[in-house]
Design a protein around this motif. Structure first.
Motif, mmCIF file in Angstrom:
data_model
loop_
_atom_site.group_PDB
_atom_site.id
_atom_site.type_symbol
_atom_site.label_atom_id
_atom_site.label_comp_id
_atom_site.label_asym_id
_atom_site.label_seq_id
_atom_site.Cartn_x
_atom_site.Cartn_y
_atom_site.Cartn_z
ATOM 1 N N SER A 80 0.826 -1.207 0.000
ATOM 2 C CA SER A 80 0.000 0.000 0.000
ATOM 3 C C SER A 80 0.865 1.264 0.000
ATOM 4 N N GLY B 81 1.930 1.635 -3.610
ATOM 5 C CA GLY B 81 0.789 2.129 -4.381
ATOM 6 C C GLY B 81 0.547 3.603 -4.142
ATOM 7 N N LYS B 82 0.651 4.028 -2.893
ATOM 8 C CA LYS B 82 0.440 5.438 -2.554
ATOM 9 C C LYS B 82 1.502 6.311 -3.215
ATOM 10 N N SER C 238 -1.925 5.571 -12.115
ATOM 11 C CA SER C 238 -3.166 5.005 -11.598
ATOM 12 C C SER C 238 -2.993 3.504 -11.391
ATOM 13 N N VAL C 239 -2.811 3.109 -10.144
ATOM 14 C CA VAL C 239 -2.616 1.702 -9.811
ATOM 15 C C VAL C 239 -3.185 1.466 -8.413
ATOM 16 N N SER C 240 -3.823 0.300 -8.235
ATOM 17 C CA SER C 240 -4.398 -0.008 -6.923
ATOM 18 C C SER C 240 -3.394 -0.761 -6.065
ATOM 19 N N ASP C 241 -3.648 -0.748 -4.765
ATOM 20 C CA ASP C 241 -2.781 -1.470 -3.835
ATOM 21 C C ASP C 241 -2.822 -2.973 -4.114
ATOM 22 N N ARG D 282 0.719 6.572 -6.926
ATOM 23 C CA ARG D 282 -0.429 7.449 -7.178
ATOM 24 C C ARG D 282 -0.056 8.916 -7.006
ATOM 25 N N GLU D 283 0.840 9.224 -6.070
ATOM 26 C CA GLU D 283 1.296 10.608 -5.896
ATOM 27 C C GLU D 283 2.072 11.092 -7.116
ATOM 28 N N GLU D 284 2.683 10.148 -7.832
ATOM 29 C CA GLU D 284 3.412 10.489 -9.061
ATOM 30 C C GLU D 284 2.490 10.548 -10.268
ATOM 31 N N GLY D 285 1.197 10.209 -10.073
ATOM 32 C CA GLY D 285 0.242 10.281 -11.174
ATOM 33 C C GLY D 285 -0.015 8.968 -11.870
#
Length: 149
Positions: free
Chosen positions: A101, A104-105, A113-116, A108-111
């Motif tokens: 996680s 994943g976080k 789109s991927v889920s944990d 996502r902060e880098e843009g």
């Protein structure tokens, strides 16, 4: 219709329906639904084929037969690009992240789109995430899922 038709056959059927709908004698004109039924074609199929035929008419008004387009997905919806999979594995090996996680976080902060869960699945398939036995505070062994380095 159960058999696969060539693009020429599809064009001929579309033209047959079109000519029945736009017959020069008004008393012999048919509705699109009636004309489709006469040639054994579903109305929705006619509309789809008509649109593909209209896209491929050249300047002289002659239908050009394009190569058939595949309606299959170009890649599996669950697959990630190879460079992103490598990036996830590198992040896990770096030692900066304690669990999927957090990776994943960071992505996502880098843009990205991927889920944990996707990150976890990719780490498991790469052999970088699994069970490890650790010693609990009372001294008993506990199986815990962790990033394997």
């Amino acid at each position: 219709m159960s058999k696969q038709l060539s693009q020429e056959e599809k064009t001929q059927l579309v033209q047959a329906v079109h000519s029945a709908v736009n017959h020069y004698d008004k008393s012999k004109r048919k509705t699109i639904t009636q004309a489709c039924k006469d040639v054994g074609l579903a109305r929705s199929t006619y509309n789809r084929w008509r649109d593909s035929v209209q896209e491929n008419i050249n300047e002289t008004g002659v239908a050009v037969v394009p190569p058939p387009k595949s309606r299959a997905p170009k890649r599996n919806g669950m697959s990630l690009p190879a460079e992103l999979q490598k990036r996830i594995a590198d992040m896990a090996r770096s030692g900066l992240y304690a669990n999927p996680s957090q990776i994943g976080k960071a992505l996502r902060e880098e843009g990205v789109s991927v889920s944990d869960n996707t990150v976890r699945n990719k780490l498991e398939s790469a052999g970088l995430y699994g069970y490890r036995t650790v010693v609990g505070s009372d001294g008993t062994p506990i199986k815990k899922k962790v990033i394997l380095r």
